[in-house]
Design an enzyme around this catalytic site. Structure first.
Site, PDB file in Angstrom:
ATOM      1  CE  LYS A 195      -3.239   2.976   0.544  1.00  0.00           C
ATOM      2  NZ  LYS A 195      -4.161   3.323  -0.519  1.00  0.00           N
ATOM      3  CB  CYS A 246      -3.559   8.412   0.458  1.00  0.00           C
ATOM      4  SG  CYS A 246      -5.040   7.750   1.241  1.00  0.00           S
TER       5      CYS A 246
HETATM    6  N1  LIG Z   1      -9.702   8.526   2.506  1.00  0.00           N
HETATM    7  C1  LIG Z   1      -9.115   7.790   1.563  1.00  0.00           C
HETATM    8  O1  LIG Z   1      -9.283   8.031   0.385  1.00  0.00           O
HETATM    9  C2  LIG Z   1      -8.252   6.598   1.942  1.00  0.00           C
HETATM   10  C3  LIG Z   1      -7.887   5.701   0.938  1.00  0.00           C
HETATM   11  C4  LIG Z   1      -7.127   4.575   1.274  1.00  0.00           C
HETATM   12  C5  LIG Z   1      -6.717   4.394   2.601  1.00  0.00           C
HETATM   13  N2  LIG Z   1      -7.082   5.304   3.565  1.00  0.00           N
HETATM   14  C6  LIG Z   1      -6.638   5.047   4.932  1.00  0.00           C
HETATM   15  O2  LIG Z   1      -7.755   4.610   5.700  1.00  0.00           O
HETATM   16  C7  LIG Z   1      -7.616   5.055   7.063  1.00  0.00           C
HETATM   17  C8  LIG Z   1      -8.858   5.831   7.469  1.00  0.00           C
HETATM   18  O3  LIG Z   1      -8.931   6.970   6.649  1.00  0.00           O
HETATM   19  P1  LIG Z   1     -10.282   7.805   6.488  1.00  0.00           P
HETATM   20  O4  LIG Z   1     -10.080   8.679   5.304  1.00  0.00           O
HETATM   21  O5  LIG Z   1     -11.469   6.909   6.519  1.00  0.00           O
HETATM   22  O6  LIG Z   1     -10.243   8.659   7.852  1.00  0.00           O
HETATM   23  P2  LIG Z   1     -11.410   9.557   8.475  1.00  0.00           P
HETATM   24  O7  LIG Z   1     -10.758  10.580   9.291  1.00  0.00           O
HETATM   25  O8  LIG Z   1     -12.382   9.952   7.394  1.00  0.00           O
HETATM   26  O9  LIG Z   1     -12.203   8.542   9.419  1.00  0.00           O
HETATM   27  C9  LIG Z   1     -11.646   7.966  10.530  1.00  0.00           C
HETATM   28  C10 LIG Z   1     -12.703   7.865  11.617  1.00  0.00           C
HETATM   29  O10 LIG Z   1     -12.144   7.115  12.699  1.00  0.00           O
HETATM   30  C11 LIG Z   1     -12.693   7.623  13.897  1.00  0.00           C
HETATM   31  N3  LIG Z   1     -11.881   7.146  15.015  1.00  0.00           N
HETATM   32  C12 LIG Z   1     -10.685   7.602  15.477  1.00  0.00           C
HETATM   33  N4  LIG Z   1     -10.251   6.845  16.502  1.00  0.00           N
HETATM   34  C13 LIG Z   1     -11.155   5.875  16.682  1.00  0.00           C
HETATM   35  C14 LIG Z   1     -11.260   4.781  17.576  1.00  0.00           C
HETATM   36  N5  LIG Z   1     -10.309   4.514  18.496  1.00  0.00           N
HETATM   37  N6  LIG Z   1     -12.351   3.982  17.511  1.00  0.00           N
HETATM   38  C15 LIG Z   1     -13.324   4.216  16.588  1.00  0.00           C
HETATM   39  N7  LIG Z   1     -13.272   5.247  15.714  1.00  0.00           N
HETATM   40  C16 LIG Z   1     -12.205   6.064  15.754  1.00  0.00           C
HETATM   41  C17 LIG Z   1     -12.698   9.111  13.670  1.00  0.00           C
HETATM   42  O11 LIG Z   1     -13.590   9.774  14.533  1.00  0.00           O
HETATM   43  C18 LIG Z   1     -13.131   9.193  12.194  1.00  0.00           C
HETATM   44  O12 LIG Z   1     -14.538   9.346  12.058  1.00  0.00           O
HETATM   45  C19 LIG Z   1      -6.327   5.855   7.113  1.00  0.00           C
HETATM   46  O13 LIG Z   1      -5.275   5.028   7.492  1.00  0.00           O
HETATM   47  C20 LIG Z   1      -6.126   6.271   5.664  1.00  0.00           C
HETATM   48  O14 LIG Z   1      -4.769   6.511   5.356  1.00  0.00           O
HETATM   49  C21 LIG Z   1      -7.851   6.383   3.260  1.00  0.00           C
END
Ligand SMILES: NC(=O)c1ccc[n+]([C@@H]2O[C@H](COP(=O)([O-])OP(=O)(O)OC[C@H]3O[C@@H](n4cnc5c(N)ncnc54)[C@H](O)[C@@H]3O)[C@@H](O)[C@H]2O)c1
Length: 433
Positions: free
Chosen positions: A213, A267
């Site tokens: 990734k 990302c």
């Molecule tokens: N957004 C993208 O396009 C994308 C694409 C691929 C990978 N990712 C990866 O996926 C992961 C999540 O990204 P995202 O964009 O969904 O983030 P985001 O910030 O949109 O969502 C994360 C959520 O997790 C919650 N959270 C934090 N701590 C928590 C806990 N202990 N228990 C439960 N909930 C908790 C937050 O309140 C938030 O709502 C990251 O590692 C990111 O790098 C994101």
């Protein structure tokens, strides 16, 4: 009865994932630490912008298969999809911030049972899935649980590749990687995602999945850095970079990406640092690419100040002339086209820096109008800096400088007449293309 799946983190990744499992008949509990998020989802509504996600979440909630809560409950599988940002040390070194992953892993201790599968979906440095196991093991030990994480639980890393704006389609149609701490864990994870994924799911070990990734995003970052560096070379040599790239790409084995005002998002601007942090001596090209891309917003800022200086008659900055403020219409704040996601956005950084800019006399020579059709309110730091969120027509009418930062489809409607007499700085080659 335990849920089939418990998804921790209901953001851009966790919410679509939880919802799609629910619409495929799995009983899903979505967990988020933000009460407003839990409340919104339980009302069948969404708190983020993504095409058709509202329809999917409503269907999932109405089917009775998706419910949200503030803490985990027993389930057959747990999926951790919480943020993995980086911290910047005093010396500028970027280190992964795994505090959210650690908190999520530890929060599972009261609810896990023998045979459960724990999947880390958050993009993570190599070795994090092992740390998830160790954090959970530590928490189980402290609680006096008879469970042994290594013996009784299965752990896997299944990274997500979906593209904001096309998430629901790509969730189903992208190939995936299921990397287990053990082969049975990889196989269980593979079977779970096959519930909705119609593409191939490749089983491997967790470390390979973690680095895969990071590698994908570092590859993109290096290629964008090449285009961004070319844009600077072209400016220096008086060559039109958009024409240059179009011509070079007619070579059958050349495919140069497009330059822009920098690289943003959660990302591509973040993940390469996890490789640099793990192997600083080896990851020299990856580090340089990050630095090239991070420098681009500063170049755009300098371009705007120079243009403003020309308008007011100042020498190379926006300080001279009759004291008139130069109005800059910044089109787009999101980190990429057609999304509402402002995280790590170079456009936000550029507008913020320009709004803060003060001339030698201490006055602020620029009036910043931000046009961002995908948001309803400005981020607090921009509002505090005097930036005004304006409608497109209004901003164009008032602007001396039109600064195109994001190639949102909404900006296609701009007619050449609306730009007549203005200074154009098109960081995306939008109007050129
Ligand atoms: N957004 C993208 O396009 C994308 C694409 C691929 C990978 N990712 C990866 O996926 C992961 C999540 O990204 P995202 O964009 O969904 O983030 P985001 O910030 O949109 O969502 C994360 C959520 O997790 C919650 N959270 C934090 N701590 C928590 C806990 N202990 N228990 C439960 N909930 C908790 C937050 O309140 C938030 O709502 C990251 O590692 C990111 O790098 C994101």
């Amino acid at each position: 009865m335990p849920f089939d799946i418990c998804v921790l983190g209901l953001g851009y990744i966790g919410l679509p994932t939880a919802s799609i499992f629910a619409t495929k008949g799995k009983r899903v509990l979505g967990v988020d630490v933000v009460p407003a998020v839990v409340d919104t989802i339980n009302h069948g509504k969404i708190h983020i912008e993504e095409p058709d996600l509202d329809v999917l979440v409503r269907a999932a909630v109405q089917s009775g298969n998706l419910r949200a809560a503030g803490t985990p409950q027993p389930a057959g599988a747990f999926i951790i999809a919480v943020p993995t940002p980086f911290n910047t040390a005093g010396d500028g070194r970027k280190t992964p911030d795994l505090s959210y992953v650690e908190a999520a892993a530890r929060s599972l201790a009261p609810v896990v049972a023998a045979g459960n599968l724990v999947i880390l979906e958050s993009t993570s440095p190599v070795g994090t899935t092992e740390r998830v196991r160790d954090w959970l093991a530590d928490e189980l030990r402290r609680a006096g649980s008879p469970l042994d994480a290594t013996r009784d639980l299965l752990f896997a890393h299944c990274p997500e590749r979906i593209l904001p704006g096309q998430m629901l389609r790509e969730l189903v149609s992208n190939d995936r990687i299921a990397g287990g701490l053990t082969p049975p864990a990889a196989e269980r994870a593979r079977q779970l995602y096959a519930t909705f994924c119609t593409a191939e799911i490749f089983a491997t070990d967790a470390r390979t999945a973690e680095l895969a990734k990071l590698t994908e995003n570092a590859f993109r970052d290096v290629n964008i850095a090449f285009a961004n560096e070319l844009s600077l070379v072209c400016e220096r040599t008086g060559v039109d970079v958009w024409e240059l790239i179009a011509l070079a790409n007619r070579h059958p084995r050349v495919k140069i990406l497009q330059p822009g005002p920098g690289v943003g998002g959660h990302c591509i601007a973040v993940d390469p640092w996890f490789i640099v942090d793990a192997a600083p001596e080896q990851a020299r090209l990856i580090r340089t690419a990050r630095e090239v891309n991070d420098a681009k917003p500063h170049h755009v800022i300098a371009q705007v100040l120079e243009a403003a200086g020309k308008i007011t008659g100042g020498a190379g900055n926006a300080t001279g002339g009759a004291g008139k403020k130069v109005t800059v219409a910044a089109l787009g704040l999101a980190f990429k086209a057609n999304v509402d996601d402002l995280r790590e956005s170079p456009a936000v950084e550029i507008v913020n820096e320009l709004a803060k800019h003060t001339a030698a006399g201490g006055e602020k020579p620029l009036q910043l109008l931000a046009v961002e059709p995908h948001i309803r309110a400005l981020p607090a730091k921009l509002a505090a800096g005097g930036v005004e969120l304006a409608a497109l027509e209004n901003a164009l009418a008032r602007a001396d400088i039109v600064l195109l930062l994001v190639d949102h489809a909404a900006f296609r409607a701009v007619q050449p007449a609306a730009l007549a007499g203005k200074t154009l700085i098109d960081t995306r080659g939008f109007w050129h293309r």
